[in-house]
Design a protein around this motif. Structure first.
Motif, PDB file in Angstrom:
ATOM      1  N   LYS A 100      -7.153   5.795  52.906  1.00 21.12           N
ATOM      2  CA  LYS A 100      -7.630   3.932  53.326  1.00 21.12           C
ATOM      3  C   LYS A 100      -6.805   3.625  52.617  1.00 21.12           C
ATOM      4  O   LYS A 100      -7.331   3.521  51.242  1.00 21.12           O
ATOM      5  CB  LYS A 100      -8.379   3.877  53.742  1.00 21.12           C
ATOM      6  N   ILE A 101      -5.870   2.939  52.128  1.00 24.22           N
ATOM      7  CA  ILE A 101      -5.490   1.407  51.287  1.00 24.22           C
ATOM      8  C   ILE A 101      -5.305   0.440  51.486  1.00 24.22           C
ATOM      9  O   ILE A 101      -4.679   0.318  52.479  1.00 24.22           O
ATOM     10  CB  ILE A 101      -4.580   2.314  49.913  1.00 24.22           C
ATOM     11  N   SER A 102      -6.378  -0.860  50.845  1.00 20.99           N
ATOM     12  CA  SER A 102      -5.810  -1.486  50.770  1.00 20.99           C
ATOM     13  C   SER A 102      -5.138  -2.450  49.580  1.00 20.99           C
ATOM     14  O   SER A 102      -5.567  -1.745  48.574  1.00 20.99           O
ATOM     15  CB  SER A 102      -7.495  -2.907  50.247  1.00 20.99           C
ATOM     16  N   LEU A 103      -4.482  -3.366  50.004  1.00 28.30           N
ATOM     17  CA  LEU A 103      -3.998  -3.956  49.081  1.00 28.30           C
ATOM     18  C   LEU A 103      -3.263  -5.518  48.802  1.00 28.30           C
ATOM     19  O   LEU A 103      -3.815  -6.030  49.500  1.00 28.30           O
ATOM     20  CB  LEU A 103      -1.781  -3.840  49.576  1.00 28.30           C
ATOM     21  N   THR A 104      -3.488  -5.914  47.554  1.00 33.58           N
ATOM     22  CA  THR A 104      -2.673  -6.899  47.149  1.00 33.58           C
ATOM     23  C   THR A 104      -2.260  -6.607  46.828  1.00 33.58           C
ATOM     24  O   THR A 104      -2.061  -6.096  45.803  1.00 33.58           O
ATOM     25  CB  THR A 104      -4.679  -8.195  46.303  1.00 33.58           C
ATOM     26  N   VAL A 105      -1.175  -8.108  46.707  1.00 33.34           N
ATOM     27  CA  VAL A 105       0.316  -8.596  45.949  1.00 33.34           C
ATOM     28  C   VAL A 105      -0.132  -9.139  45.590  1.00 33.34           C
ATOM     29  O   VAL A 105      -0.537 -11.043  45.441  1.00 33.34           O
ATOM     30  CB  VAL A 105       1.078  -8.322  47.042  1.00 33.34           C
ATOM     31  N   LEU A 106       0.939  -9.754  44.287  1.00 33.84           N
ATOM     32  CA  LEU A 106       0.832 -10.645  43.620  1.00 33.84           C
ATOM     33  C   LEU A 106       2.323 -11.058  43.438  1.00 33.84           C
ATOM     34  O   LEU A 106       3.160 -11.257  43.675  1.00 33.84           O
ATOM     35  CB  LEU A 106       0.244 -10.657  41.982  1.00 33.84           C
ATOM     36  N   THR A 107       2.985 -12.652  43.644  1.00 36.63           N
ATOM     37  CA  THR A 107       4.241 -13.288  43.611  1.00 36.63           C
ATOM     38  C   THR A 107       3.723 -14.135  43.671  1.00 36.63           C
ATOM     39  O   THR A 107       3.385 -14.726  43.225  1.00 36.63           O
ATOM     40  CB  THR A 107       4.220 -12.863  45.338  1.00 36.63           C
ATOM     41  N   LYS A 108       5.878 -15.278  43.692  1.00 37.96           N
ATOM     42  CA  LYS A 108       5.598 -16.348  43.166  1.00 37.96           C
ATOM     43  C   LYS A 108       6.086 -16.924  44.554  1.00 37.96           C
ATOM     44  O   LYS A 108       6.492 -16.859  45.217  1.00 37.96           O
ATOM     45  CB  LYS A 108       7.067 -16.025  42.269  1.00 37.96           C
ATOM     46  N   GLY A 109       4.734 -18.253  44.653  1.00 41.87           N
ATOM     47  CA  GLY A 109       5.125 -19.005  45.523  1.00 41.87           C
ATOM     48  C   GLY A 109       4.333 -18.553  46.710  1.00 41.87           C
ATOM     49  O   GLY A 109       4.126 -17.839  47.134  1.00 41.87           O
ATOM     50  N   GLU A 110       3.984 -19.635  47.451  1.00 34.54           N
ATOM     51  CA  GLU A 110       3.608 -19.551  48.436  1.00 34.54           C
ATOM     52  C   GLU A 110       4.645 -19.309  50.016  1.00 34.54           C
ATOM     53  O   GLU A 110       4.865 -18.640  50.954  1.00 34.54           O
ATOM     54  CB  GLU A 110       3.212 -21.220  49.685  1.00 34.54           C
ATOM     55  N   ALA A 111       5.614 -19.980  49.772  1.00 36.18           N
ATOM     56  CA  ALA A 111       7.371 -19.404  50.622  1.00 36.18           C
ATOM     57  C   ALA A 111       7.126 -17.416  50.180  1.00 36.18           C
ATOM     58  O   ALA A 111       7.697 -16.635  51.646  1.00 36.18           O
ATOM     59  CB  ALA A 111       8.567 -19.401  49.769  1.00 36.18           C
ATOM     60  N   SER A 112       6.429 -17.209  49.646  1.00 38.67           N
ATOM     61  CA  SER A 112       6.780 -15.402  49.427  1.00 38.67           C
ATOM     62  C   SER A 112       5.992 -14.754  50.927  1.00 38.67           C
ATOM     63  O   SER A 112       5.771 -14.111  51.032  1.00 38.67           O
ATOM     64  CB  SER A 112       6.390 -15.016  47.822  1.00 38.67           C
ATOM     65  N   ILE A 113       4.743 -15.336  50.304  1.00 35.04           N
ATOM     66  CA  ILE A 113       3.268 -14.658  51.228  1.00 35.04           C
ATOM     67  C   ILE A 113       3.833 -15.252  52.145  1.00 35.04           C
ATOM     68  O   ILE A 113       3.672 -14.271  53.471  1.00 35.04           O
ATOM     69  CB  ILE A 113       2.254 -15.814  50.610  1.00 35.04           C
ATOM     70  N   GLU A 114       4.378 -16.459  53.191  1.00 38.20           N
ATOM     71  CA  GLU A 114       5.131 -16.757  54.360  1.00 38.20           C
ATOM     72  C   GLU A 114       6.385 -15.725  54.822  1.00 38.20           C
ATOM     73  O   GLU A 114       6.011 -15.314  55.855  1.00 38.20           O
ATOM     74  CB  GLU A 114       5.504 -18.209  54.884  1.00 38.20           C
ATOM     75  N   ALA A 115       6.865 -15.371  53.642  1.00 31.87           N
ATOM     76  CA  ALA A 115       7.692 -14.314  53.987  1.00 31.87           C
ATOM     77  C   ALA A 115       7.234 -12.959  54.189  1.00 31.87           C
ATOM     78  O   ALA A 115       7.964 -12.136  54.914  1.00 31.87           O
ATOM     79  CB  ALA A 115       9.304 -13.595  52.743  1.00 31.87           C
ATOM     80  N   MET A 116       6.514 -12.275  53.279  1.00 29.30           N
ATOM     81  CA  MET A 116       5.540 -10.954  53.976  1.00 29.30           C
ATOM     82  C   MET A 116       4.312 -11.224  54.866  1.00 29.30           C
ATOM     83  O   MET A 116       4.419 -10.244  55.404  1.00 29.30           O
ATOM     84  CB  MET A 116       4.280 -10.975  52.523  1.00 29.30           C
ATOM     85  N   LYS A 117       4.306 -12.679  55.247  1.00 27.13           N
ATOM     86  CA  LYS A 117       3.307 -12.156  56.468  1.00 27.13           C
ATOM     87  C   LYS A 117       4.512 -11.978  57.745  1.00 27.13           C
ATOM     88  O   LYS A 117       4.164 -11.322  58.369  1.00 27.13           O
ATOM     89  CB  LYS A 117       2.931 -13.474  56.886  1.00 27.13           C
ATOM     90  N   LYS A 118       5.604 -12.528  57.857  1.00 30.93           N
ATOM     91  CA  LYS A 118       6.729 -12.432  58.662  1.00 30.93           C
ATOM     92  C   LYS A 118       7.250 -11.292  59.270  1.00 30.93           C
ATOM     93  O   LYS A 118       7.440 -11.002  59.953  1.00 30.93           O
ATOM     94  CB  LYS A 118       7.359 -13.598  58.292  1.00 30.93           C
ATOM     95  N   HIS A 119       7.018 -10.743  58.010  1.00 31.39           N
ATOM     96  CA  HIS A 119       7.700  -9.351  57.842  1.00 31.39           C
ATOM     97  C   HIS A 119       7.017  -8.143  57.570  1.00 31.39           C
ATOM     98  O   HIS A 119       7.206  -6.835  57.453  1.00 31.39           O
ATOM     99  CB  HIS A 119       8.782  -9.453  56.883  1.00 31.39           C
TER     100      HIS A 119
END
Length: 180
Positions: A100-119
């Motif tokens: 069981k693995i829980s993940l947190t990622v570090l990315t540039k900007g909120e747009a990347s977060i939205e893209a990750m949520k979408k996909h």
């Protein structure tokens, strides 16, 4: 004689009337022509000034856009924690039954977060495949965990590149790593 004098005065009055009407018509025509010739350049000048102002406005907005592209502060780094952990079952002969693995990622900007949520479904699928391919025995070691993390980062980056057009992922972190 009075009749001839009346006819002469009538002719003189009608001549005067014709002359007055002609003068008035000429004055109006002259005034109209003067207005046409004198007012037209002023309007053209105004139009030219407006056009020049519009060009300046366009040049200013283009300069402002170029300025904001170059002077825009870089997007801040943002953390995103995947809402549900990744859970993989290993075959019964493996050294661990479940990971069981829980993940947190570090990315540039909120747009990347939205893209990750979408996909996220595609990202989760690819990550589950990566975890399965590493195997329980290898995932127990530090080197195996580092390799797994690098592979996960690569997979998330591929999905972002393919689906969002750019990979802005900087780092992947395990916030929970449980093997049983």
């Amino acid at each position: 004689m009075a009749e001839t004098q009346g006819k002469d005065e009538g002719k003189k009055s009608s001549k005067k009337l014709i002359i007055i009407i002609a003068v008035v018509v000429l004055a109006l025509a002259g005034g109209g022509a003067a207005y046409f010739f004198l007012a037209k350049p002023a309007e053209n000048g105004k139009e030219a000034a407006d056009a020049k102002h519009g060009e300046n406005k366009h040049a200013e907005s283009s300069a402002h856009e170029a300025e904001t592209d170059h002077d825009k502060p870089p997007e801040p780094d943002v953390y995103y924690a995947f809402p549900t952990p990744l859970l993989v079952d290993y075959p019964s002969g493996a050294s661990a039954r479940v990971i069981k693995i829980s993940l947190t990622v570090l990315t540039k900007g909120e747009a990347s977060i939205e893209a990750m949520k979408k996909h996220e479904p595609m990202i989760r699928n690819n990550l589950l495949m990566v975890i399965s391919s590493v195997g329980a025995d290898k995932a127990k070691t530090l080197e195996g965990k580092q390799e797994l993390r690098a592979m996960m980062q690569q997979e998330i980056g591929k999905v972002l590149e393919k689906m969002a057009g750019k990979n802005t992922l900087k780092e992947v972190y395990f916030t929970d790593f449980i093997m049983q």
